[in-house]
Scaffold this motif. Structure first.
Motif, PDB file in Angstrom:
ATOM      1  N   ALA A   1      46.249 145.233  55.210  1.00  0.00           N
ATOM      2  CA  ALA A   1      47.297 145.960  55.425  1.00  0.00           C
ATOM      3  C   ALA A   1      48.097 145.169  56.732  1.00  0.00           C
ATOM      4  CB  ALA A   1      46.924 147.357  56.146  1.00  0.00           C
ATOM      5  N   GLN A   2      47.452 144.633  57.686  1.00  0.00           N
ATOM      6  CA  GLN A   2      47.949 143.851  58.712  1.00  0.00           C
ATOM      7  C   GLN A   2      48.755 142.300  58.055  1.00  0.00           C
ATOM      8  OE1 GLN A   2      45.617 142.217  61.655  1.00  0.00           O
ATOM      9  NE2 GLN A   2      47.044 142.305  63.332  1.00  0.00           N
ATOM     10  N   PHE A   3      48.089 141.993  57.220  1.00  0.00           N
ATOM     11  CA  PHE A   3      48.831 140.768  56.364  1.00  0.00           C
ATOM     12  C   PHE A   3      49.979 141.019  56.107  1.00  0.00           C
ATOM     13  CE2 PHE A   3      49.023 138.582  52.326  1.00  0.00           C
ATOM     14  CZ  PHE A   3      49.014 137.227  52.900  1.00  0.00           C
ATOM     15  N   TRP A   4      50.102 142.051  55.308  1.00  0.00           N
ATOM     16  CA  TRP A   4      51.522 142.503  54.871  1.00  0.00           C
ATOM     17  C   TRP A   4      52.546 143.063  55.685  1.00  0.00           C
ATOM     18  CZ3 TRP A   4      53.826 140.603  50.719  1.00  0.00           C
ATOM     19  CH2 TRP A   4      52.857 140.111  49.517  1.00  0.00           C
ATOM     20  N   GLN A   5      51.892 143.542  56.778  1.00  0.00           N
ATOM     21  CA  GLN A   5      52.918 143.874  57.873  1.00  0.00           C
ATOM     22  C   GLN A   5      53.478 142.726  58.484  1.00  0.00           C
ATOM     23  OE1 GLN A   5      50.442 146.347  60.418  1.00  0.00           O
ATOM     24  NE2 GLN A   5      50.019 148.096  59.011  1.00  0.00           N
TER      25      GLN A   5
ATOM     26  N   GLY B   1      58.708 139.001  58.696  1.00  0.00           N
ATOM     27  CA  GLY B   1      59.201 137.658  58.455  1.00  0.00           C
ATOM     28  C   GLY B   1      58.291 136.537  58.959  1.00  0.00           C
ATOM     29  N   GLU B   2      56.998 136.946  59.252  1.00  0.00           N
ATOM     30  CA  GLU B   2      56.031 135.657  60.017  1.00  0.00           C
ATOM     31  C   GLU B   2      55.330 135.099  58.600  1.00  0.00           C
ATOM     32  OE1 GLU B   2      53.261 137.708  62.550  1.00  0.00           O
ATOM     33  OE2 GLU B   2      54.708 138.847  63.211  1.00  0.00           O
ATOM     34  N   TYR B   3      55.496 133.725  58.552  1.00  0.00           N
ATOM     35  CA  TYR B   3      54.864 132.906  57.716  1.00  0.00           C
ATOM     36  C   TYR B   3      53.383 132.652  57.528  1.00  0.00           C
ATOM     37  CZ  TYR B   3      53.637 128.072  56.056  1.00  0.00           C
ATOM     38  OH  TYR B   3      52.863 127.086  55.665  1.00  0.00           O
ATOM     39  N   ASP B   4      52.539 132.629  56.587  1.00  0.00           N
ATOM     40  CA  ASP B   4      51.220 132.322  56.874  1.00  0.00           C
ATOM     41  C   ASP B   4      50.819 131.704  55.518  1.00  0.00           C
ATOM     42  OD1 ASP B   4      48.514 132.994  57.420  1.00  0.00           O
ATOM     43  OD2 ASP B   4      48.235 134.742  56.416  1.00  0.00           O
TER      44      ASP B   4
ATOM     45  N   SER C   1      50.810 129.168  50.654  1.00  0.00           N
ATOM     46  CA  SER C   1      51.699 129.586  51.747  1.00  0.00           C
ATOM     47  C   SER C   1      52.536 130.862  51.251  1.00  0.00           C
ATOM     48  CB  SER C   1      52.550 128.466  52.438  1.00  0.00           C
ATOM     49  OG  SER C   1      53.512 128.115  51.184  1.00  0.00           O
ATOM     50  N   TYR C   2      52.473 131.791  52.248  1.00  0.00           N
ATOM     51  CA  TYR C   2      53.406 132.915  51.731  1.00  0.00           C
ATOM     52  C   TYR C   2      54.538 133.081  52.975  1.00  0.00           C
ATOM     53  CZ  TYR C   2      49.503 135.125  49.705  1.00  0.00           C
ATOM     54  OH  TYR C   2      48.439 135.573  48.703  1.00  0.00           O
ATOM     55  N   ASN C   3      56.000 132.808  52.191  1.00  0.00           N
ATOM     56  CA  ASN C   3      57.108 132.362  52.957  1.00  0.00           C
ATOM     57  C   ASN C   3      58.054 133.564  52.707  1.00  0.00           C
ATOM     58  OD1 ASN C   3      56.453 129.358  53.159  1.00  0.00           O
ATOM     59  ND2 ASN C   3      55.843 129.872  51.164  1.00  0.00           N
TER      60      ASN C   3
ATOM     61  N   PRO D   1      64.280 139.936  56.827  1.00  0.00           N
ATOM     62  CA  PRO D   1      63.515 139.635  55.715  1.00  0.00           C
ATOM     63  C   PRO D   1      63.741 139.978  54.483  1.00  0.00           C
ATOM     64  CG  PRO D   1      62.118 140.058  57.620  1.00  0.00           C
ATOM     65  CD  PRO D   1      63.618 140.315  57.859  1.00  0.00           C
ATOM     66  N   LEU D   2      63.867 139.483  53.317  1.00  0.00           N
ATOM     67  CA  LEU D   2      64.240 140.065  51.953  1.00  0.00           C
ATOM     68  C   LEU D   2      63.244 140.175  50.946  1.00  0.00           C
ATOM     69  CD1 LEU D   2      67.666 138.319  50.914  1.00  0.00           C
ATOM     70  CD2 LEU D   2      67.523 140.482  51.466  1.00  0.00           C
TER      71      LEU D   2
END
Length: 380
Positions: A196-200, A205-208, A227-229, A238-239
């Motif tokens: 849940a925190q990952f998608w939050q 707008g935080e890159y991972d 990478s999740y951009n 963020p869109l």
């Protein structure tokens, strides 16, 4: 603005509007046959001509020869002669042959009876933006060919995915669009606070970027270097999220096999105490190897305590947690007290959420406390 409003507008206002357009736009006038009547400085500068080089010449001088001889080009001027407006992006050629892209409109000028008199063209040079767009699209096509790409809404709902991604996971596009990202994840992880925190974070707008373990349609493990951009709008909001990934499953398996070959040493560190530090990835094959070594060592040394340190385990999800608990429980069945050290908050959450009954298995957060407890209870 209607024709009536234009007619009622003072001539001074019309002149001011025309002068304003002349300052900011490239303008050129033609007769109904396409012969140049005039061109302003902006137009001449873009096309590298002097006025005398264009006035009296035909519009085709700005076009590629093949296009200028085409039926499409003839029909273009036929429509203008009928008084039909035309607006689009047009490719033209400068005096030196350089390609120029214009965002332009060809506007027939009508007399009081609505009969076309001449054509006025207003244009903006969009060559640079067109080239940047072409470069960007070229890069995206290259990425699309080489990488697995998938797009998500900010809540993780799938928008689209390319063929590379679908091929890796064994899905069709129709099967994933509208579904949530969790379809690719281990159920235990997908229900965790960590997920849940990952998608939050992505929604903010935080890159991972990292190595991620995912599941195919038939449940097989896939490892991705990904990478999740987050993609932002013009205001920086963020869109959506675009993921670029490469399948590194074989590489991870090779690393796992290398670790397996190095094996997990089960070492006697004190009378009655065995120590097994587990590092890297724990799959079913490696779990069985560790279990066999631990049980054989317990039988050979008659150990009363087995210390399993999992601080170096790469990922602890549902499958890994079950593997580790099976090893510990097998040792308990042989009468050997088992202590698992290296329990992080995330691992503790995973085990708790799985509802795994630890029984007599003891856990600690650090290897130091585990060693102290094991040696103390061994009678040292």
């Amino acid at each position: 603005m209607t024709q009536q409003e234009k007619t009622m507008m003072p001539s001074g206002d019309l002149l001011a509007i025309y002068q304003a357009l002349d300052r900011v736009q490239a303008m050129i006038e033609f007769d109904l046959n396409g012969i140049v009547l005039s061109a302003n400085e902006n137009f001449l500068r873009i096309f590298e001509y002097a006025p005398e080089e264009v006035i009296g010449k035909h519009h085709r001088m700005f076009c590629e020869p093949q296009y200028a001889e085409s039926t499409e080009y003839s029909e273009f001027w036929e429509k203008l002669r009928r008084g039909e407006h035309h607006s689009a992006e047009f490719k033209r050629l400068s005096k030196s042959g350089r390609e120029i892209w214009l965002q332009a409109s060809y506007n027939p000028v009508l007399d009081e009876d609505g009969k076309p008199l001449r054509v006025v063209k207003f244009a903006s040079d969009v060559t640079d933006s067109k080239l940047r767009l072409a470069e960007f699209e070229g890069k995206m096509r290259a990425i699309d060919r080489a990488q697995a790409v998938i797009e998500f809404e900010l809540d993780g709902t799938i928008i689209t995915a390319n063929d590379n991604f679908l091929r890796i996971f064994g899905y069709s596009l129709e099967e994933v669009v509208g579904q949530h990202h969790r379809i690719f994840c281990d159920p235990g992880y997908a229900e965790s606070p960590e997920y849940a925190q990952f998608w939050q974070q992505l929604g903010r707008g935080e890159y991972d970027a990292d190595e991620f373990k995912r599941l195919t349609k038939d449940g097989a493990e896939v490892w991705l270097q990904a990478s999740y951009n987050p993609i932002f709008d013009m205001e920086g909001r963020p869109l959506k999220v675009v993921k670029f990934a490469s399948d590194i499953t074989l590489e991870v398996q090779r690393r796992s096999l290398a670790l397996l070959e190095m094996s997990t040493p089960v070492t006697k560190i004190w009378d009655g105490v065995l120590f097994a530090p587990i590092v890297g990835i724990v799959d079913s094959k490696r779990s069985l190897d560790i279990m066999n070594k631990a049980l054989n060592s317990i039988a050979e040394t008659r150990a009363s305590t087995l210390l399993l340190d999992i601080g170096g385990v790469a990922v602890v999800d549902t499958a890994v947690a079950n593997h580790l608990i099976k090893i510990a429980k097998a040792a308990v069945l042989m009468g050997c007290k088992t202590i698992i050290s290296g329990i992080s908050p995330a691992i503790a959450q995973t085990i708790a959420e799985l509802g795994i009954e630890l029984g007599s298995i003891q856990t600690t957060s650090t290897i130091e406390s585990a060693l102290r407890d094991a040696i103390t209870k061994s009678g040292a």
